[in-house]
Design a protein around this motif. Structure first.
Motif, PDB file in Angstrom:
ATOM      1  N   CYS A 116       0.902  -1.125  -0.150  1.00 50.41           N
ATOM      2  CA  CYS A 116      -0.171  -0.045  -0.084  1.00 50.41           C
ATOM      3  C   CYS A 116       0.785   1.308  -0.098  1.00 50.41           C
ATOM      4  N   SER A 117       2.167   1.215  -0.207  1.00 48.41           N
ATOM      5  CA  SER A 117       2.942   2.237  -0.115  1.00 48.41           C
ATOM      6  C   SER A 117       2.849   3.527  -0.849  1.00 48.41           C
ATOM      7  N   ARG A 118       2.335   2.968  -2.189  1.00 47.01           N
ATOM      8  CA  ARG A 118       2.040   4.154  -3.342  1.00 47.01           C
ATOM      9  C   ARG A 118       0.907   5.019  -2.553  1.00 47.01           C
ATOM     10  N   LEU A 119       0.045   4.598  -2.186  1.00 47.91           N
ATOM     11  CA  LEU A 119      -1.049   5.543  -1.626  1.00 47.91           C
ATOM     12  C   LEU A 119      -0.688   6.073  -0.196  1.00 47.91           C
ATOM     13  N   GLU A 120       0.041   5.632   0.539  1.00 45.39           N
ATOM     14  CA  GLU A 120       0.669   6.014   1.818  1.00 45.39           C
ATOM     15  C   GLU A 120       1.570   7.147   1.551  1.00 45.39           C
ATOM     16  N   ASN A 121       2.332   7.044   0.412  1.00 41.52           N
ATOM     17  CA  ASN A 121       3.347   8.261   0.399  1.00 41.52           C
ATOM     18  C   ASN A 121       2.577   9.247  -0.378  1.00 41.52           C
ATOM     19  N   MET A 122       1.283   9.343  -0.914  1.00 39.13           N
ATOM     20  CA  MET A 122       0.567  10.454  -1.363  1.00 39.13           C
ATOM     21  C   MET A 122      -0.162  10.837  -0.187  1.00 39.13           C
ATOM     22  N   GLY A 123      -0.106  10.486   1.014  1.00 37.00           N
ATOM     23  CA  GLY A 123      -0.936  10.802   1.981  1.00 37.00           C
ATOM     24  C   GLY A 123      -2.481  10.251   1.983  1.00 37.00           C
ATOM     25  N   VAL A 124      -2.706   9.299   1.345  1.00 45.60           N
ATOM     26  CA  VAL A 124      -4.148   8.627   1.329  1.00 45.60           C
ATOM     27  C   VAL A 124      -3.843   7.431   2.292  1.00 45.60           C
ATOM     28  N   SER A 125      -4.872   7.623   3.298  1.00 47.79           N
ATOM     29  CA  SER A 125      -4.791   6.649   4.163  1.00 47.79           C
ATOM     30  C   SER A 125      -6.127   6.379   5.217  1.00 47.79           C
ATOM     31  N   GLN A 126      -6.611   5.536   5.705  1.00 47.04           N
ATOM     32  CA  GLN A 126      -7.432   5.222   6.809  1.00 47.04           C
ATOM     33  C   GLN A 126      -7.366   3.777   7.175  1.00 47.04           C
ATOM     34  N   ARG A 127      -7.313   3.449   8.302  1.00 48.97           N
ATOM     35  CA  ARG A 127      -7.211   2.060   8.834  1.00 48.97           C
ATOM     36  C   ARG A 127      -8.092   1.953  10.038  1.00 48.97           C
ATOM     37  N   THR A 128      -9.045   1.340  10.085  1.00 48.07           N
ATOM     38  CA  THR A 128      -9.712   0.917  11.448  1.00 48.07           C
ATOM     39  C   THR A 128      -9.280  -0.316  11.962  1.00 48.07           C
ATOM     40  N   PRO A 129      -8.769  -0.095  13.623  1.00 52.35           N
ATOM     41  CA  PRO A 129      -8.435  -1.308  14.074  1.00 52.35           C
ATOM     42  C   PRO A 129      -9.467  -2.577  14.156  1.00 52.35           C
ATOM     43  N   PHE A 130      -9.009  -3.665  13.954  1.00 54.98           N
ATOM     44  CA  PHE A 130      -9.817  -4.599  13.609  1.00 54.98           C
ATOM     45  C   PHE A 130     -10.639  -5.149  14.764  1.00 54.98           C
ATOM     46  N   ARG A 131     -10.368  -5.001  15.906  1.00 55.10           N
ATOM     47  CA  ARG A 131     -11.102  -5.256  17.095  1.00 55.10           C
ATOM     48  C   ARG A 131     -12.525  -4.244  17.244  1.00 55.10           C
ATOM     49  N   ILE A 132     -11.916  -2.909  16.782  1.00 50.97           N
ATOM     50  CA  ILE A 132     -13.053  -1.873  16.987  1.00 50.97           C
ATOM     51  C   ILE A 132     -14.003  -2.055  15.679  1.00 50.97           C
ATOM     52  N   GLY A 133     -13.766  -2.411  14.485  1.00 52.16           N
ATOM     53  CA  GLY A 133     -14.428  -2.546  13.182  1.00 52.16           C
ATOM     54  C   GLY A 133     -15.304  -3.752  13.495  1.00 52.16           C
ATOM     55  N   ILE A 134     -14.627  -4.853  13.817  1.00 54.73           N
ATOM     56  CA  ILE A 134     -15.355  -6.008  13.796  1.00 54.73           C
ATOM     57  C   ILE A 134     -16.460  -6.069  14.992  1.00 54.73           C
ATOM     58  N   LYS A 135     -16.248  -5.501  16.199  1.00 53.74           N
ATOM     59  CA  LYS A 135     -17.273  -5.325  17.172  1.00 53.74           C
ATOM     60  C   LYS A 135     -18.412  -4.460  16.701  1.00 53.74           C
ATOM     61  N   ASP A 136     -18.074  -3.541  15.894  1.00 55.88           N
ATOM     62  CA  ASP A 136     -19.423  -2.398  15.333  1.00 55.88           C
ATOM     63  C   ASP A 136     -19.986  -3.478  14.399  1.00 55.88           C
ATOM     64  N   SER A 137     -19.325  -4.317  13.514  1.00 56.70           N
ATOM     65  CA  SER A 137     -20.438  -5.126  12.576  1.00 56.70           C
ATOM     66  C   SER A 137     -21.112  -6.154  13.272  1.00 56.70           C
ATOM     67  N   LEU A 138     -20.413  -6.838  14.432  1.00 58.27           N
ATOM     68  CA  LEU A 138     -20.928  -8.179  15.112  1.00 58.27           C
ATOM     69  C   LEU A 138     -21.871  -7.645  16.149  1.00 58.27           C
ATOM     70  N   TRP A 139     -21.894  -6.575  16.628  1.00 59.27           N
ATOM     71  CA  TRP A 139     -22.520  -6.506  17.860  1.00 59.27           C
ATOM     72  C   TRP A 139     -24.141  -6.789  17.861  1.00 59.27           C
ATOM     73  N   PRO A 140     -24.909  -6.445  16.727  1.00 58.71           N
ATOM     74  CA  PRO A 140     -26.263  -6.877  16.583  1.00 58.71           C
ATOM     75  C   PRO A 140     -26.435  -8.512  16.596  1.00 58.71           C
ATOM     76  N   PHE A 141     -25.375  -9.143  16.403  1.00 57.12           N
ATOM     77  CA  PHE A 141     -25.423 -10.687  16.325  1.00 57.12           C
ATOM     78  C   PHE A 141     -24.981 -11.219  17.763  1.00 57.12           C
ATOM     79  N   LEU A 142     -24.684 -10.483  18.509  1.00 52.66           N
ATOM     80  CA  LEU A 142     -24.324 -11.280  19.955  1.00 52.66           C
ATOM     81  C   LEU A 142     -25.568 -11.885  20.530  1.00 52.66           C
TER      82      LEU A 142
END
Length: 204
Positions: free
Chosen positions: A167-193
């Protein structure tokens, strides 16, 4: 802009701008080549920006919709479950890809010379077993019933052991966003708990 979802591997072998794909896994690499060629035949694609991405996860209506969310029932039901602990994956949230698409499009509007193939993915390297344990940790659930399996699969499509995208080509352009997996997956799965669903059933 074109999106190319890299489900199995990259198209150009190991290293370089196309990312990492260990040798000896030409079947998956050939799949990537076919996808790349299919994009080249799309009208106007020669001057386009192509974003290659791995399998994504997001909020779903059914757990079976996604290869990552489908693991949740195995995590919740405290029964022995075999989980792959060999192939390395880089879970990527759909919202992150949407943001990266917007950022890349904005830069291209300012500079039409921006074109070619770009890669984006999460940067947390995990096997399915490690993802399942992370899901259990996110919901404070036990994970002792999950069994790591390190044997190579003998059935199904041949897959690379590590399909990391560069992903270095985008990173070198200042393009970036990454959600930590534990945060993203909890938001996705919470309704199915299960506990949450049971309480909703009682109060409705």
């Amino acid at each position: 802009m074109y999106l190319n979802q890299e489900i199995k591997a990259l198209s150009h072998g190991a290293g370089g701008a196309s990312g990492h794909c260990p040798g000896g896994e030409k079947t998956a690499g050939m799949v990537g080549q076919e996808k790349e060629l299919s994009i080249q035949f799309v009208p106007g694609a020669a001057g386009a920006a192509v974003l290659r991405i791995p399998v994504l996860y997001e909020e779903v209506e059914k757990l079976e919709e996604n290869a990552m969310t489908v693991m949740f029932d195995k995590v919740q039901f405290n029964k022995s479950a075999n989980m792959d602990h060999l192939q390395q994956r880089f879970p990527t949230h759909f919202r992150d890809v949407a943001t990266v698409c917007r950022q890349l499009a904005e830069k291209r509007m300012l500079d039409p010379s921006i074109k070619g193939t770009f890669h984006w993915s999460g940067n947390e390297q995990m096997t399915k077993y490690e993802m399942a344990c992370a899901i259990a940790d996110a919901f404070n659930l036990p994970s002792g019933h999950l069994r790591p399996i390190t044997d190579s699969p003998v059935i199904g499509a041949q897959r690379p052991r590590n399909a990391q995208l560069d992903c270095s080509r985008l990173e070198n352009m200042g393009v970036s966003q990454r959600t930590p997996f534990r945060i993203g997956i909890k938001d996705s799965l919470w309704p199915f708990l299960i506990d949450k669903r049971q309480r909703q059933t009682v109060f409705h």
